[in-house]
Design a protein around this motif. Structure first.
Motif: not given
Length: 211
Positions: A6-12, A15-20
């Motif tokens: 889950p951490y790596t998916l959040r990181w990815a 990249e596209i959404i920003g710090e939502e």
């Protein structure tokens, strides 16, 4: 491929959404949907709780999850996002590959995801799909592309005399969808027009949001 996290998916996703503020919950919902290619709103609520409507609207905005409910046909601009029990949201094929790869690598990589998807469905020229993704991005205006633009992208990527079949393949993969709403400003208005998936072209979504 690395083990999913889950951490790596959040990181990815950052990249596209920003710090939502929704990223952590969105990642959990997308991981669950990717495992089955769809998810019910009833399954989202225990994960997202009070954030469920916002999370699903964010996923819909990025075309990572598509509401099954429609006003008449299956094109994206006729889908109706309803946040209530019993509603089903489907994950486009390309979104599933994007999410699964992002969960293992921590990178949002549309070109590799497209190659993986079309390799798995035995598209004979799957190795040219990354080039086609790049060319589609060049030809698109915001999140819209005309059939003439797809034809140019196909030629530039080395797909010759295959535009018709490639349009069907791109639609089936969830990369494009016919744009049926009026008021689309693109050259050659008599040419069919398509919406392109912002999850595949995140920079184009940024352009569209500022138009």
């Amino acid at each position: 491929m690395k083990k999913s996290s889950p951490y790596t998916l959040r990181w990815a996703l950052r990249e596209i959404i920003g710090e939502e503020a929704l990223i952590e919950t969105l990642a959990a919902v997308l991981a669950e949907a990717a495992a089955r290619s769809s998810i019910s709103y009833d399954s989202v609520v225990p994960i997202a709780q009070q954030q469920a409507p916002e999370v699903m609207l964010e996923a819909w905005d990025w075309r990572l999850l598509i509401p099954r409910r429609s006003s008449g046909c299956g094109e994206w601009d006729h889908r109706i996002p309803v946040m209530q029990p019993g509603e089903i949201f489907e994950m486009p094929n390309i979104a599933r590959y994007l999410v699964k790869r992002a969960a293992s690598s921590g990178k949002w990589d549309p070109e590799t995801a497209a190659a993986d998807l079309y390799c798995d469905i035995e598209e004979p020229q799957y190795d040219r799909m990354p080039a086609l993704v790049r060319q589609l991005e060049k030809q698109a205006q915001g999140l819209v592309i005309a059939a003439a633009g797809i034809n140019a992208a196909c030629r530039n990527a080395g797909f010759y005399h295959r535009t018709g079949s490639l349009i069907l393949i791109l639609k089936g993969g969830g990369i494009i969808s016919p744009k049926l709403a009026s008021g689309i400003c693109v050259p050659r208005p008599h040419s069919p027009v398509y919406e392109i998936n912002p999850a595949v072209f995140p920079r184009k979504k940024g352009d569209a949001d500022t138009m």
